[in-house]
Design a protein around this motif. Structure first.
Motif, PDB file in Angstrom:
ATOM      1  N   PHE A 166       0.891  -1.473   0.019  1.00 19.81           N
ATOM      2  CA  PHE A 166      -0.245   0.037  -0.272  1.00 19.81           C
ATOM      3  C   PHE A 166       0.541   0.930   0.443  1.00 19.81           C
ATOM      4  O   PHE A 166       0.509   2.145  -0.262  1.00 19.81           O
ATOM      5  CB  PHE A 166      -1.048  -0.032   1.144  1.00 19.81           C
ATOM      6  N   SER A 167       2.103   1.054   0.935  1.00 16.40           N
ATOM      7  CA  SER A 167       2.499   2.461   1.131  1.00 16.40           C
ATOM      8  C   SER A 167       3.601   2.509  -0.081  1.00 16.40           C
ATOM      9  O   SER A 167       4.152   4.006  -0.682  1.00 16.40           O
ATOM     10  CB  SER A 167       4.137   2.318   2.010  1.00 16.40           C
ATOM     11  N   VAL A 168       3.849   1.195  -1.346  1.00 13.40           N
ATOM     12  CA  VAL A 168       4.549   1.864  -2.311  1.00 13.40           C
ATOM     13  C   VAL A 168       3.597   2.549  -3.245  1.00 13.40           C
ATOM     14  O   VAL A 168       4.261   3.292  -3.594  1.00 13.40           O
ATOM     15  CB  VAL A 168       5.257   0.457  -2.722  1.00 13.40           C
ATOM     16  N   GLY A 169       2.867   2.059  -3.506  1.00  6.79           N
ATOM     17  CA  GLY A 169       1.654   2.813  -4.373  1.00  6.79           C
ATOM     18  C   GLY A 169       1.488   3.572  -4.014  1.00  6.79           C
ATOM     19  O   GLY A 169       0.861   4.976  -5.134  1.00  6.79           O
ATOM     20  N   LEU A 170       0.892   4.378  -2.974  1.00  9.65           N
ATOM     21  CA  LEU A 170       0.990   5.756  -2.776  1.00  9.65           C
ATOM     22  C   LEU A 170       2.469   6.426  -2.870  1.00  9.65           C
ATOM     23  O   LEU A 170       2.192   7.492  -3.361  1.00  9.65           O
ATOM     24  CB  LEU A 170       0.857   5.701  -1.076  1.00  9.65           C
ATOM     25  N   SER A 171       3.353   6.172  -2.864  1.00 13.55           N
ATOM     26  CA  SER A 171       5.056   7.044  -3.024  1.00 13.55           C
ATOM     27  C   SER A 171       4.414   7.029  -4.465  1.00 13.55           C
ATOM     28  O   SER A 171       5.590   7.777  -4.605  1.00 13.55           O
ATOM     29  CB  SER A 171       5.660   5.727  -2.405  1.00 13.55           C
ATOM     30  N   LEU A 172       4.563   5.521  -5.237  1.00 11.22           N
ATOM     31  CA  LEU A 172       4.966   5.983  -6.383  1.00 11.22           C
ATOM     32  C   LEU A 172       3.919   7.039  -7.219  1.00 11.22           C
ATOM     33  O   LEU A 172       4.142   8.122  -7.812  1.00 11.22           O
ATOM     34  CB  LEU A 172       4.257   4.772  -7.213  1.00 11.22           C
ATOM     35  N   VAL A 173       2.831   7.477  -6.723  1.00 15.27           N
ATOM     36  CA  VAL A 173       1.884   8.662  -6.264  1.00 15.27           C
ATOM     37  C   VAL A 173       2.630   9.967  -6.504  1.00 15.27           C
ATOM     38  O   VAL A 173       2.442  10.692  -7.127  1.00 15.27           O
ATOM     39  CB  VAL A 173       0.194   8.805  -5.966  1.00 15.27           C
ATOM     40  N   LEU A 174       3.012   9.354  -5.331  1.00 13.34           N
ATOM     41  CA  LEU A 174       3.612  11.143  -4.974  1.00 13.34           C
ATOM     42  C   LEU A 174       4.866  11.413  -5.095  1.00 13.34           C
ATOM     43  O   LEU A 174       5.327  12.036  -5.866  1.00 13.34           O
ATOM     44  CB  LEU A 174       4.441  10.693  -3.379  1.00 13.34           C
ATOM     45  N   LEU A 175       5.666  10.078  -6.015  1.00 14.11           N
ATOM     46  CA  LEU A 175       6.819  10.181  -6.228  1.00 14.11           C
ATOM     47  C   LEU A 175       6.766  11.309  -7.863  1.00 14.11           C
ATOM     48  O   LEU A 175       7.486  11.956  -8.619  1.00 14.11           O
ATOM     49  CB  LEU A 175       7.807   9.064  -6.952  1.00 14.11           C
ATOM     50  N   PHE A 176       5.920  10.358  -8.581  1.00 13.09           N
ATOM     51  CA  PHE A 176       5.807  11.689 -10.149  1.00 13.09           C
ATOM     52  C   PHE A 176       4.776  12.802  -9.749  1.00 13.09           C
ATOM     53  O   PHE A 176       4.755  13.802 -10.372  1.00 13.09           O
ATOM     54  CB  PHE A 176       4.656  10.021 -10.716  1.00 13.09           C
ATOM     55  N   ALA A 177       4.287  12.927  -8.304  1.00 16.92           N
ATOM     56  CA  ALA A 177       3.573  14.001  -8.305  1.00 16.92           C
ATOM     57  C   ALA A 177       4.430  14.948  -7.721  1.00 16.92           C
ATOM     58  O   ALA A 177       4.454  16.049  -8.437  1.00 16.92           O
ATOM     59  CB  ALA A 177       2.113  14.515  -7.620  1.00 16.92           C
ATOM     60  N   ALA A 178       5.424  14.993  -7.370  1.00 14.40           N
ATOM     61  CA  ALA A 178       6.526  15.379  -6.734  1.00 14.40           C
ATOM     62  C   ALA A 178       7.704  15.785  -7.994  1.00 14.40           C
ATOM     63  O   ALA A 178       8.715  16.662  -7.758  1.00 14.40           O
ATOM     64  CB  ALA A 178       7.462  14.678  -5.778  1.00 14.40           C
ATOM     65  N   ALA A 179       7.875  14.491  -8.792  1.00 12.90           N
ATOM     66  CA  ALA A 179       8.824  15.229  -9.722  1.00 12.90           C
ATOM     67  C   ALA A 179       9.093  16.413 -10.838  1.00 12.90           C
ATOM     68  O   ALA A 179      10.643  16.451 -10.970  1.00 12.90           O
ATOM     69  CB  ALA A 179       8.535  14.119 -10.854  1.00 12.90           C
ATOM     70  N   PRO A 180       7.739  17.421 -10.960  1.00 15.54           N
ATOM     71  CA  PRO A 180       8.738  18.457 -11.457  1.00 15.54           C
ATOM     72  C   PRO A 180       9.657  19.093 -10.299  1.00 15.54           C
ATOM     73  O   PRO A 180      10.426  20.127 -10.849  1.00 15.54           O
ATOM     74  CB  PRO A 180       7.570  19.129 -11.934  1.00 15.54           C
ATOM     75  N   TYR A 181       9.277  19.246  -9.324  1.00 12.53           N
ATOM     76  CA  TYR A 181       9.715  19.945  -7.842  1.00 12.53           C
ATOM     77  C   TYR A 181      11.095  19.113  -8.122  1.00 12.53           C
ATOM     78  O   TYR A 181      11.901  20.248  -7.801  1.00 12.53           O
ATOM     79  CB  TYR A 181       9.259  20.280  -6.752  1.00 12.53           C
ATOM     80  N   PHE A 182      11.253  18.331  -8.191  1.00 10.76           N
ATOM     81  CA  PHE A 182      12.480  17.202  -7.843  1.00 10.76           C
ATOM     82  C   PHE A 182      13.495  18.134  -9.178  1.00 10.76           C
ATOM     83  O   PHE A 182      14.112  18.411  -8.895  1.00 10.76           O
ATOM     84  CB  PHE A 182      11.956  16.000  -8.207  1.00 10.76           C
ATOM     85  N   GLU A 183      12.955  17.868  -9.822  1.00 12.12           N
ATOM     86  CA  GLU A 183      13.545  18.876 -11.435  1.00 12.12           C
ATOM     87  C   GLU A 183      14.240  19.722 -10.903  1.00 12.12           C
ATOM     88  O   GLU A 183      15.255  19.920 -11.566  1.00 12.12           O
ATOM     89  CB  GLU A 183      12.472  18.117 -12.632  1.00 12.12           C
ATOM     90  N   SER A 184      13.162  20.649 -10.629  1.00 16.42           N
ATOM     91  CA  SER A 184      13.452  22.168 -10.438  1.00 16.42           C
ATOM     92  C   SER A 184      14.498  22.635 -10.022  1.00 16.42           C
ATOM     93  O   SER A 184      15.427  23.206  -9.560  1.00 16.42           O
ATOM     94  CB  SER A 184      12.281  22.776 -10.585  1.00 16.42           C
ATOM     95  N   VAL A 185      14.793  21.334  -8.717  1.00 17.15           N
ATOM     96  CA  VAL A 185      15.552  21.684  -7.500  1.00 17.15           C
ATOM     97  C   VAL A 185      16.920  20.841  -7.690  1.00 17.15           C
ATOM     98  O   VAL A 185      17.996  21.829  -7.684  1.00 17.15           O
ATOM     99  CB  VAL A 185      15.194  21.074  -6.282  1.00 17.15           C
ATOM    100  N   THR A 186      16.878  19.748  -8.429  1.00 18.57           N
ATOM    101  CA  THR A 186      18.316  19.491  -8.920  1.00 18.57           C
ATOM    102  C   THR A 186      18.469  19.480 -10.218  1.00 18.57           C
ATOM    103  O   THR A 186      20.052  19.574 -10.028  1.00 18.57           O
ATOM    104  CB  THR A 186      18.303  17.948  -9.225  1.00 18.57           C
ATOM    105  N   GLY A 187      17.765  20.204 -11.168  1.00 15.42           N
ATOM    106  CA  GLY A 187      18.114  20.533 -12.616  1.00 15.42           C
ATOM    107  C   GLY A 187      18.330  19.192 -13.151  1.00 15.42           C
ATOM    108  O   GLY A 187      18.986  19.559 -14.892  1.00 15.42           O
ATOM    109  N   ARG A 188      17.996  18.267 -12.940  1.00 14.94           N
ATOM    110  CA  ARG A 188      17.836  17.072 -14.039  1.00 14.94           C
ATOM    111  C   ARG A 188      16.646  16.091 -13.921  1.00 14.94           C
ATOM    112  O   ARG A 188      15.844  16.606 -13.353  1.00 14.94           O
ATOM    113  CB  ARG A 188      19.370  15.864 -12.583  1.00 14.94           C
ATOM    114  N   GLN A 189      16.318  15.736 -14.962  1.00 16.48           N
ATOM    115  CA  GLN A 189      14.918  15.371 -15.335  1.00 16.48           C
ATOM    116  C   GLN A 189      15.057  13.779 -14.667  1.00 16.48           C
ATOM    117  O   GLN A 189      16.078  13.679 -14.989  1.00 16.48           O
ATOM    118  CB  GLN A 189      15.068  15.366 -17.367  1.00 16.48           C
ATOM    119  N   LEU A 190      13.648  13.659 -14.414  1.00 20.84           N
ATOM    120  CA  LEU A 190      13.535  12.424 -14.238  1.00 20.84           C
ATOM    121  C   LEU A 190      12.638  11.358 -14.894  1.00 20.84           C
ATOM    122  O   LEU A 190      11.722  11.488 -15.114  1.00 20.84           O
ATOM    123  CB  LEU A 190      12.982  12.769 -12.891  1.00 20.84           C
TER     124      LEU A 190
END
Length: 590
Positions: A143-167
């Protein structure tokens, strides 16, 4: 992803010049050829061409192309340090989460001991109970993995803006699936097996004979886990404070030149610029929005051109230094407000063409007690003399110590500097672009502010700072959630005790203190463990910077204040609720 390729043959005089190190050289070795042997042969050839002694301390290094992004040519870590650093942080976060799970499961054992005891009495075997409890952990994990995948792709734009790298990663990416397989094994091993074994192996009579279903050893283990959890969190908070302080130090330290209101234009490839520069400069300076114009070969923040073909009277045979070289015009020093330590600058006479300026580091490395008027010979320039020593300024990243630099007048124009009047940046840009197009319509007016160049130079450090902030917030949030759960459990187990204490006259602060005391002590122990380890870790991390802050006790005092404040807020919320509950209702609760 290049847009054009130009033949190296178009660069006359560089192909056979062993003194110019501003180019990269790629070698494809034959099969079964040892890189060390090739490097040794190159070193011998270099010393022969430079007429150097065979014992001179200089050598070529071979670096595999596949390691360039993570390691320096000498094998020391560059990007690999960040990979290892954030791997450690990720493991620490995972460990904190697993500790949370173990603590909360064992703490909630009181709710389940009678259920487990009854199951055993009616015939449930140990293995069945074990797999039941393990199954709950596995279901919770997925259940946590499923939730983490949703959060992962939801947070991807923020991650890419902070790190300067495309996920670049998908739901069924083999790397992601492999990671979750490893994560599953680690989490089940750390957080699933222990509670399952603990609950399934207890004897029914032992379970019903215990008020809370817990042994003293389990309480001790939980305390150890709380200390370990908050040690990780305190270490991450300390890292956030120290990394932030280092960032502020780099942003506020005087680099030795002024970069405010100055824009630069790369004119290296504009072959017509030298022909109209003087007229362009004269017209610019007539505008009230422009306060200065200068040129140099490179951007002063990232001087790359170097040479070791430098000689001076009295140079020991075994001394050979590599200096950064910078062609400038007479306006360069005053525009950037680079100060002279001694001597004079360029005198605006024809003799300037044979004058050199060196920085303090160059004079020191050359061993010149009185550098003024020393004859300096750079093979590809005319012989000249030193007329001034400029104060050291940072012409590369502050990770590197300030190196020797030699400046001289020349016609090699690579970077144009324009200083705008304070508060008139917009008007100055419009004026400069209009005058630029008057002289050159083919080459675009493409500028960069020095403040932006500075920010780009330290972008990686800024990203590290932001990531540490994010990880520290996550670690603290997980730890506080776990602490909140443990305080809730403690309040539930002491419901009648709290009611009796209130009936006998105990005040709300006394009850809050009773519930909070143990957790504050555990957090205090965690900080005593975390701070010495954090100091060692952070001190090693800051070794990458030639110019760095000193890790003082004040930084750890700030960390302690943050940690204790968050602990008190987390604990007090539930403790206060329990302390203000109706004692009559508490005593009636079974």
């Amino acid at each position: 992803q290049f847009k054009a390729l130009i033949s190296f043959e178009q660069s006359p005089g560089r192909k056979d010049n062993w003194r110019q190190w501003s180019n990269f050289c790629y070698l494809k070795l034959r099969p079964n050829t040892g890189p060390d042997n090739v490097a040794e042969r190159l070193t011998e050839e270099y010393k022969k061409r430079m007429n150097m002694d065979a014992s001179a301390d200089i050598s070529y290094l071979m670096q595999p192309l596949s390691r360039m992004h993570l390691y320096a040519p000498d094998g020391s870590e560059t990007g690999m340090k960040n990979v290892r650093l954030f791997t450690i942080v990720a493991v620490a976060l995972l460990l904190v989460a697993c500790i949370n799970y173990v603590n909360l499961v064992t703490a909630r054992m009181r709710k389940r001991v009678k259920e487990i005891g009854l199951r055993k009495i009616v015939g449930a075997g140990k293995s069945r109970l074990f797999f039941q409890i393990m199954g709950e952990s596995v279901l919770l994990f997925f259940f946590s993995v499923g939730l983490s995948l949703v959060l992962l792709f939801a947070a991807a734009p923020y991650f890419e803006s902070v790190t300067g790298r495309q996920l670049n990663i998908g739901f069924f990416d083999t790397r992601l699936l492999s990671f979750y397989a490893i994560l599953f094994s680690a989490v089940i091993l750390l957080a699933g097996i222990y509670p399952a074994v603990l609950l399934s192996l207890r004897k029914p009579l032992e379970i019903f004979g215990s008020a809370s279903g817990e042994r003293k050893g389990q309480l001790s283990l939980r305390r150890v886990l709380v200390v370990l959890q908050f040690s990780c969190s305190a270490a991450l908070i300390a890292a956030t404070v120290v990394v932030g302080a280092q960032q502020r130090y780099m942003r506020t330290t005087n680099p030795g030149y002024d970069r405010e209101n100055i824009l630069t234009i790369d004119v290296m490839s504009n072959r017509n610029f030298g022909k109209f520069y003087e007229a362009f400069r004269t017209e610019l300076l007539q505008q009230p929005e422009i306060s200065g114009v200068a040129v140099a070969t490179e951007n002063v923040m990232d001087v790359q051109n170097r040479t070791n073909s430098i000689d001076w009277p009295g140079r020991p045979d075994d001394v050979q230094i590599t200096v950064a070289t910078l062609f400038v015009d007479r306006n360069f020093l005053p525009l950037l407000d680079i100060s002279l330590a001694e001597g004079v600058g360029f005198s605006e006479t024809p003799a300037d063409s044979s004058y050199y300026l060196v920085n303090e580091t160059a004079a020191k490395q050359m061993g010149l007690a009185d550098p003024l008027n020393t004859t300096l010979n750079i093979s590809w320039l005319s012989k000249g003399r030193i007329v001034g020593v400029v104060k050291d300024f940072h012409f590369r990243h502050m990770r590197e110590p300030i190196g020797p630099v030699v400046m001289f007048l020349g016609n090699r124009i690579g970077t144009l500097y324009i200083k705008t009047a304070a508060g008139k940046t917009g008007e100055a840009l419009a004026v400069a672009e209009r005058i630029w197009k008057k002289y050159d319509t083919a080459y675009p007016f493409k500028y960069t502010f020095m403040d932006d160049t500075f920010a780009a130079l330290y972008a990686e450090d800024t990203r590290t700072d932001k990531l540490f902030n994010a990880f520290a917030v996550i670690a603290v949030l997980i730890s506080c959630l776990g602490l909140f759960g443990l305080v809730t459990y403690a309040a539930e187990t002491k419901t009648k005790e709290i009611g009796i204490r209130k009936v006998l006259g105990a005040s709300v602060p006394n009850i809050v203190r009773m519930l909070s005391k143990e957790f504050l002590v555990l957090v205090g122990i965690a900080m005593l463990i975390a701070f010495p380890l954090s100091y060692w870790w952070l001190d090693n991390m800051l070794q990458d910077y030639a110019y760095r802050i000193s890790i003082s006790w004040q930084l750890f005092a700030v960390t302690a204040l943050i940690t204790v404040t968050l602990t008190i807020l987390t604990v007090s919320f539930k403790a206060l609720k329990a302390a203000t509950a109706n004692p009559v209702k508490s005593l009636k609760t079974e």
